[in-house]
Scaffold this motif. Structure first.
Motif, PDB file in Angstrom:
ATOM      1  N   LEU A   1       0.831  -1.199   0.000  1.00 60.27           N
ATOM      2  CA  LEU A   1       0.000   0.000   0.000  1.00 60.27           C
ATOM      3  C   LEU A   1       0.872   1.258   0.000  1.00 60.27           C
ATOM      4  N   ALA A   2       1.939   1.258   0.782  1.00 61.62           N
ATOM      5  CA  ALA A   2       2.848   2.398   0.801  1.00 61.62           C
ATOM      6  C   ALA A   2       3.462   2.622  -0.583  1.00 61.62           C
ATOM      7  N   GLU A   3       3.800   1.533  -1.259  1.00 62.62           N
ATOM      8  CA  GLU A   3       4.318   1.650  -2.627  1.00 62.62           C
ATOM      9  C   GLU A   3       3.255   2.203  -3.559  1.00 62.62           C
ATOM     10  N   ASP A   4       2.044   1.676  -3.466  1.00 58.71           N
ATOM     11  CA  ASP A   4       0.960   2.118  -4.351  1.00 58.71           C
ATOM     12  C   ASP A   4       0.623   3.590  -4.139  1.00 58.71           C
ATOM     13  N   CYS A   5       0.731   4.054  -2.895  1.00 63.55           N
ATOM     14  CA  CYS A   5       0.425   5.453  -2.578  1.00 63.55           C
ATOM     15  C   CYS A   5       1.625   6.371  -2.808  1.00 63.55           C
ATOM     16  N   CYS A   6       2.745   5.789  -3.266  1.00 59.10           N
ATOM     17  CA  CYS A   6       3.970   6.556  -3.539  1.00 59.10           C
ATOM     18  C   CYS A   6       4.511   7.244  -2.290  1.00 59.10           C
ATOM     19  N   VAL A   7       4.370   6.571  -1.149  1.00 56.85           N
ATOM     20  CA  VAL A   7       4.874   7.144   0.106  1.00 56.85           C
ATOM     21  C   VAL A   7       5.864   6.212   0.803  1.00 56.85           C
ATOM     22  N   ALA A   8       6.320   5.176   0.110  1.00 54.81           N
ATOM     23  CA  ALA A   8       7.193   4.185   0.747  1.00 54.81           C
ATOM     24  C   ALA A   8       8.426   4.808   1.405  1.00 54.81           C
ATOM     25  N   PRO A   9       9.068   5.831   0.811  1.00 57.79           N
ATOM     26  CA  PRO A   9      10.236   6.419   1.481  1.00 57.79           C
ATOM     27  C   PRO A   9       9.904   7.104   2.801  1.00 57.79           C
TER      28      PRO A   9
END
Length: 228
Positions: free
Chosen positions: A77-85
């Motif tokens: 989900l963090a990857e999909d929302c572009c917030v993983a970093p």
């Protein structure tokens, strides 16, 4: 824990100059962590230095039933929302001393739990007592502790409301500090030495009342006679 500046502990976790959101405890789907991750894009638009720390191992019962599927779902989900970093997972148990350091580094603590009837939360009690700015869903324990402007309550499963709560604190440092101080002051009455003292005072009052009753000669029914 003392009422300290969160920046004092941030270097230990490599988040210097970052604004730290924190959730900790055993991971399970009823924690609602996905809703905080979904709130991050809106938060980062105004506050790009925010990071979200998710501290804790997956609950053993969840591991036995589903393995690490929930944690992997959160990572995807963090990857999909572009917030993983901006999302940091600490997949482990920590000692009490380590936990104090994590709490100390947090600017805002978030409990996005999904169960309204939760009557207690140890994680909330710890962070509230440490004087953290808290954003929480309105489960029973949170409604009681965060009343009277001691925190911010948001609806269940509502990323938009979580984002608004975070931005409200971060855009108004005076509000956040005042909220922290109200929480910390009430928390002083919840620490173990104070609780133990109140218990002892209660026992002393009970013993004193029994002594007074005995001194006045409480009448008792005669043997074999039923009391009226």
């Amino acid at each position: 824990m003392p009422f300290i500046d969160p920046n004092f502990n941030k270097d230990q976790f490599g988040v210097e100059a970052k604004t730290v959101l924190l959730t900790f405890g055993l991971l399970s789907p009823n924690k609602g962590i996905e809703h905080v991750i979904e709130a991050l894009p809106a938060i980062l638009e105004q506050h790009p230095n925010v990071v979200y720390i998710i501290l804790g191992a997956t609950h053993p019962n969840v591991i036995a039933r589903d393995g690490e599927s929930y944690r992997l779902k959160l990572e995807r989900l963090a990857e999909d929302c572009c917030v993983a970093p901006h999302v940091i997972f600490y997949n482990r148990f920590v000692t009490l001393e380590e936990l104090k350091e994590f709490i100390g580094a947090a600017d805002i603590y978030i409990t996005p739990y999904l169960n309204e009837s939760q009557i207690t939360s140890g994680t909330l009690a710890y962070t509230f007592g440490a004087g953290k700015a808290v954003i929480s869903t309105p489960y029973w324990h949170a409604k009681e502790l965060l009343a009277n402007d001691r925190g911010v309550l948001v609806p269940f499963a509502n990323p938009k409301a979580i984002a608004q709560g975070v931005k409200r604190f971060l855009s108004d440092p005076v509000l956040m500090t005042a909220t922290r101080k109200r929480a910390w002051k009430l928390g002083r009455g919840m620490i173990w030495p104070v609780v133990a003292k109140r218990h002892m005072e209660s026992f002393e009052r009970a013993r004193a009342s029994l002594s007074v009753a005995s001194a006045k000669g409480v009448r008792r029914p005669n043997a074999g006679q039923s009391p009226l």
